[in-house]
Every structure is written in C-alpha cells, then in structure tokens.
Design an enzyme around this catalytic site. Structure first.
Site, PDB file in Angstrom:
ATOM      1  N   TYR A 231       0.857  -1.178   0.000  1.00  0.00           N
ATOM      2  CA  TYR A 231       0.000   0.000   0.000  1.00  0.00           C
ATOM      3  C   TYR A 231       0.893   1.227   0.000  1.00  0.00           C
ATOM      4  O   TYR A 231       1.803   1.327   0.827  1.00  0.00           O
ATOM      5  CB  TYR A 231      -0.905  -0.010   1.229  1.00  0.00           C
ATOM      6  CG  TYR A 231      -1.741   1.234   1.424  1.00  0.00           C
ATOM      7  CD1 TYR A 231      -1.484   2.109   2.483  1.00  0.00           C
ATOM      8  CD2 TYR A 231      -2.791   1.547   0.563  1.00  0.00           C
ATOM      9  CE1 TYR A 231      -2.253   3.245   2.673  1.00  0.00           C
ATOM     10  CE2 TYR A 231      -3.565   2.693   0.755  1.00  0.00           C
ATOM     11  CZ  TYR A 231      -3.289   3.533   1.812  1.00  0.00           C
ATOM     12  OH  TYR A 231      -4.045   4.666   1.995  1.00  0.00           O
TER      13      TYR A 231
ATOM     14  N   LYS B 219       5.382   9.301   8.238  1.00  0.00           N
ATOM     15  CA  LYS B 219       5.280   8.814   9.613  1.00  0.00           C
ATOM     16  C   LYS B 219       6.398   9.358  10.526  1.00  0.00           C
ATOM     17  O   LYS B 219       6.364  10.506  10.954  1.00  0.00           O
ATOM     18  CB  LYS B 219       5.223   7.290   9.602  1.00  0.00           C
ATOM     19  CG  LYS B 219       3.956   6.750   8.882  1.00  0.00           C
ATOM     20  CD  LYS B 219       3.866   5.253   8.937  1.00  0.00           C
ATOM     21  CE  LYS B 219       2.833   4.731   7.963  1.00  0.00           C
ATOM     22  NZ  LYS B 219       1.454   4.775   8.490  1.00  0.00           N
TER      23      LYS B 219
ATOM     24  N   ASP C  79       9.399   2.557  -1.018  1.00  0.00           N
ATOM     25  CA  ASP C  79       8.416   3.249  -0.186  1.00  0.00           C
ATOM     26  C   ASP C  79       8.752   2.899   1.271  1.00  0.00           C
ATOM     27  O   ASP C  79       8.376   1.837   1.757  1.00  0.00           O
ATOM     28  CB  ASP C  79       7.007   2.796  -0.552  1.00  0.00           C
ATOM     29  CG  ASP C  79       5.965   3.428   0.374  1.00  0.00           C
ATOM     30  OD1 ASP C  79       4.752   3.265   0.094  1.00  0.00           O
ATOM     31  OD2 ASP C  79       6.347   4.052   1.378  1.00  0.00           O
TER      32      ASP C  79
HETATM   33  P1  KE4 Z   1      -0.260   8.458   4.455  1.00  0.00           P
HETATM   34  O1  KE4 Z   1      -0.835   9.132   3.246  1.00  0.00           O
HETATM   35  O2  KE4 Z   1      -1.303   7.687   5.241  1.00  0.00           O
HETATM   36  O3  KE4 Z   1       0.579   9.400   5.341  1.00  0.00           O
HETATM   37  O4  KE4 Z   1       0.812   7.377   3.926  1.00  0.00           O
HETATM   38  C1  KE4 Z   1       0.395   6.405   3.000  1.00  0.00           C
HETATM   39  C2  KE4 Z   1       1.320   5.220   3.085  1.00  0.00           C
HETATM   40  C3  KE4 Z   1       2.311   5.072   2.136  1.00  0.00           C
HETATM   41  N1  KE4 Z   1       3.175   4.033   2.180  1.00  0.00           N
HETATM   42  C4  KE4 Z   1       3.114   3.117   3.169  1.00  0.00           C
HETATM   43  C5  KE4 Z   1       4.100   1.985   3.183  1.00  0.00           C
HETATM   44  C6  KE4 Z   1       2.130   3.228   4.185  1.00  0.00           C
HETATM   45  O5  KE4 Z   1       2.075   2.289   5.165  1.00  0.00           O
HETATM   46  C7  KE4 Z   1       1.211   4.295   4.148  1.00  0.00           C
HETATM   47  C8  KE4 Z   1       0.107   4.454   5.185  1.00  0.00           C
HETATM   48  N2  KE4 Z   1       0.021   3.402   6.150  1.00  0.00           N
HETATM   49  C9  KE4 Z   1      -1.310   3.198   6.700  1.00  0.00           C
HETATM   50  C10 KE4 Z   1      -1.329   1.974   7.615  1.00  0.00           C
HETATM   51  N3  KE4 Z   1      -0.383   0.986   7.367  1.00  0.00           N
HETATM   52  C11 KE4 Z   1      -1.777   4.405   7.444  1.00  0.00           C
HETATM   53  C12 KE4 Z   1      -2.940   4.168   8.363  1.00  0.00           C
HETATM   54  C13 KE4 Z   1      -4.210   4.625   7.765  1.00  0.00           C
HETATM   55  O6  KE4 Z   1      -4.409   4.487   6.531  1.00  0.00           O
HETATM   56  O7  KE4 Z   1      -5.025   5.126   8.546  1.00  0.00           O
END
Ligand code: KE4
Length: 427
Positions: A144, A267, A239
């Site tokens: 993701y 993060k 990523d």
């Molecule tokens: P954000 O747009 O949520 O800051 O990042 C997206 C993203 C991109 N790449 C990786 C590997 C990620 O894990 C994420 C976002 N992670 C999720 C949970 N694993 C965020 C939690 C959520 O969606 O509420």
C-alpha cells in the site's frame, strides 16, 4: 472495561464524519466492537475517554517511535508555536530536517517535504515517469502506497482489510499503466520486464512490507530488483513510509544494503505531525519545479511545526543504542507471542524486522499477499478485543504492523505476552 463514552462518541462522529472516522481502518470494521476514542497519550500509553489506559502497540501506525508526548518533541513544539504556525515561505527548520534526512538515508542526495506518505509516493512516481519518459509502474500485490489513484490497485492495508481489490472511482485508464505482481517474486518481475521492459518507468515497493501484515523481503529480492531495474533503465523506488528510520537510521535500504534511486518517507519523519517526504539522486530531484519541469507543490509543505517535530524525533533516534533497544524489545515481544500461541495450541506465524512485526493467525509461512490472506481474520478480531479489554492496544486489522517504541519497557512487553496467553487461552 467499559466503553460507553466511546460508543456514544462514535455515534455522534458518524453524524458528521464519513464513517465516523478520518481513515477507514480506525473504524474497527475488521475486529469486534467499536473504536475507542483516545483523549491523551504519554510514552507507551494511551488513554480513552472512558478513562481506560492501554499499552499502545500501534503508535499512530508508526510515527510515535520515540513514544507519545516525548519531552524533547513537546519542548520543541512549545518553543515554536508561539512564533506562528505557518508562513508559506522558506524556513531554516526545513533545511535542518532536510540535512538530517540526507545524512541518514543512503539514497537521498536531495529531498522534498510534503504532507503525507500518499503525496510522497504519488510524486515519486510522477518524477520517475518524467525522468525516464516511460509510462508503466510495477507494484506488488499487498503493498500500500497511499490512496493516489494510480497506486490504488490491489492495495494492501485499509483496502486489503476492507477486502476491496481496488477502489471504485479509480478508472481503468488511471491504472492501465500500473502492473501488479506478487511480492517476493523476482520471476514475475522478470516476465514483465521481458514483455514491456522499455515502457517501465519504475518498480515501487515497500522494502519491508507492512500493509499486508509485516513481510520481510526474501533473500536476494531487493538486490534482484536493483539489478533488473538498472539493466532495463527503470528506476527503483523504495516506499519507506513505514520502514524509514524504523529498522535502522537509514531504513530498510541501510538494513539490507540495497540503495534505490528514489525513496518515499512519512510517519516517523514528522514525529507525529503531518509530514511526508521523497528524495533521491540529485539529478532526478533537480527535475522538480522550480529547478525543473516536474510540477509538485503544497501550501503546508515544510510546515515549521512539523519540521520541528521531525528534527526533535530524528535527534532522539540518533542517540547511541537506539536500534539495539528497539531490536531487543521487538524480539521479546515476538517471543512472548510465540510462547502464548504454543501454550494455547493456536497457530500464529510471526514475521518481524526490528520493532515492526505481525502475528498471522495461521501456520505460515507468510511471504506475500496470497499467503497473508489465508489468515483467520475472525480469530484475529476476537483476539484483538480480548487484548483491548486487558489494556493492550493492537492494530484493528490482521493486515497491519505491531510496533514497539523507545518508550516501551521490558515490563510492557512482558505484560503483552501475558495478556496474549490469557486472550488466546480463552478463544
Ligand atoms: P499516508 O498518506 O497515510 O501518510 O501514507 C500512505 C502510506 C504510504 N506508504 C506506506 C508503506 C504506508 O504504510 C502508508 C500508510 N500506512 C497506513 C497503515 N499501514 C496508514 C494508516 C491509515 O491508513 O489510517
């Protein structure tokens, strides 16, 4: 434990907020019960509006690696907030965080800060397509990369939890150039390159998967991708929104010794405030506006409060022994879960890298999306609730990571193991 106030709050939230949440996985749809509303946090603990306290093994999905409300982060923000919150101009704090990122992350010679991991990966893809002049992107099932259209195909995390293979509203055209192959399969990538290699702009992956649960790269997988992308003139994009600063100061690329062309971050780099970042070779990054033609922009990008929280967090992480401590806590948490599972004769397969891990409710092995999907999600949902009721806060999805932070203690980890033994014993 009682949750009346959270239950009422969730009802009210659903009147105003889509689904009552601002991110789907928070709605507890994949586990039993309704979400608890958190009012405050400190160190490794969070407290809900019913007054229940939990040891937190989610850490806001990764950012809180130094613990909640760390005094050095709080002091930084208290110092900054009185001077204003956003100027829309360059500030020296952006340069300071940029310097630290360049120093710590092997692939990054130049960096651009944005407001989320989604923006970071979305723009890294645009940059790859622009600098190679090629349209196609190879990604991996179960990875993701945020919710930008062209990457929301066979996504993991929230989409996998909700069982949506790809989201409505994403048009055929948008994902026509996104090729999805199984994680940890070099032959599958080689087949794509053999077929359309001269059209592939980049391969993007989570070098340690975290969004189908934690799945480490198979031996040789990352180096194989590095070699293949070089051979075919495509870029390699890591990523590291989760793994960045998590498994080593330089993330997975330092941990495994494989350097991509571009890296996406999020993060941890914002210390709990909204920050994403992407960076890489200077010749690529200099193609970004204003020095180059590739457009990207953001009103709050490089926000001084967020930069300050990031600087304070990376400063804490740069202290000696940080990653040995995170490894030690992670190893103890893993052992506690393994012991609890064998004591209850319940099959749980644990994957772990440093302070990120997942216990899959199955025999395993778990090496890709297909194998992760065999997990017993109903059993995970029941386990999650039993752990919550014992004051242990886990991700409300089988397909997410469990995190420990520098604020966790051996006693916290031991308490989680004892709670797991009771929870599994009563399933
Ligand atoms: P954000 O747009 O949520 O800051 O990042 C997206 C993203 C991109 N790449 C990786 C590997 C990620 O894990 C994420 C976002 N992670 C999720 C949970 N694993 C965020 C939690 C959520 O969606 O509420």
């Amino acid at each position: 434990m009682h949750h009346e106030r959270s239950e009422a709050a969730f009802g009210k939230a659903q009147e105003y907020l889509a689904g009552g949440v601002n991110s789907p996985v928070r709605a507890f749809n994949a586990v039993e019960g309704t979400p608890v509303f958190i009012s405050e946090a400190s160190g490794a603990r969070i407290k809900d509006i019913d007054g229940n306290e939990y040891i937190d093994f989610v850490g806001s999905w990764g950012p809180m690696i130094v613990g909640h409300a760390h005094p050095e982060v709080v002091n930084m923000l208290q110092t900054l907030i009185g001077r204003g919150t956003s100027f829309g101009t360059p500030t020296e704090l952006e340069t300071e965080l940029g310097r630290r990122v360049v120093e710590m992350v092997p692939s990054i010679e130049r960096v651009r800060f944005v407001n989320s991991g989604t923006e970071a990966t979305m723009t890294a893809i645009r940059l790859a397509r622009a600098t190679t002049g090629r349209p196609k992107i190879i990604k991996f099932a179960g990875n993701y990369h945020g919710h930008s259209d062209s990457l929301l195909a066979n996504a993991g995390s929230g989409v996998m939890t909700l069982g949506i293979p790809s989201s409505p509203g994403v048009t055929e055209g948008t994902v026509a150039d996104t090729i999805t192959v199984p994680y940890n399969s070099l032959p599958a990538v080689r087949d794509v390159f053999n077929e359309v290699g001269d059209q592939v702009a980049a391969v993007i992956l989570e070098p340690i998967a975290g969004n189908m649960g934690v799945i480490p790269p198979a031996i040789g997988f990352l180096q194989g991708l590095r070699d293949m992308t070089k051979e075919h003139g495509a870029l390699l994009i890591f990523d590291e929104v989760i793994s960045g600063f998590r498994v080593a100061p330089g993330g997975a690329q330092e941990y495994y010794g494989v350097t991509p062309d571009l890296t996406a971050l999020g993060k941890v780099v914002g210390g709990g405030l909204p920050v994403g970042a992407f960076g890489g070779r200077a010749d690529l990054m200099d193609q970004l506006a204003p020095t180059g033609p590739v457009y990207q922009a953001g009103t709050l990008a490089g926000n001084p409060l967020a930069m300050g929280a990031g600087v304070a967090t990376l400063e804490i992480l740069s202290k000696p022994d940080t990653y040995n401590k995170l490894e030690s806590l992670g190893a103890k948490l893993e052992q506690g879960l393994r012991d609890a599972a064998s004591g209850a004769s319940i099959p749980i397969h644990v994957n772990r890298v440093g302070s990120m891990m997942t216990g899959f409710f199955q025999d395993g092995p778990v090496t890709n999306f297909e194998s992760a999907a065999k997990s017993n999600t109903d059993r995970y949902g029941a386990y999650h609730r039993k752990m919550l009721d014992q004051g242990i806060y886990l991700a409300p999805s089988q397909f997410e990571a469990t995190f420990v932070s520098l604020a966790h203690t051996d006693a916290d980890v031991a308490a989680a193991g004892e709670a797991a033994a009771r929870a599994l014993g009563s399933l």
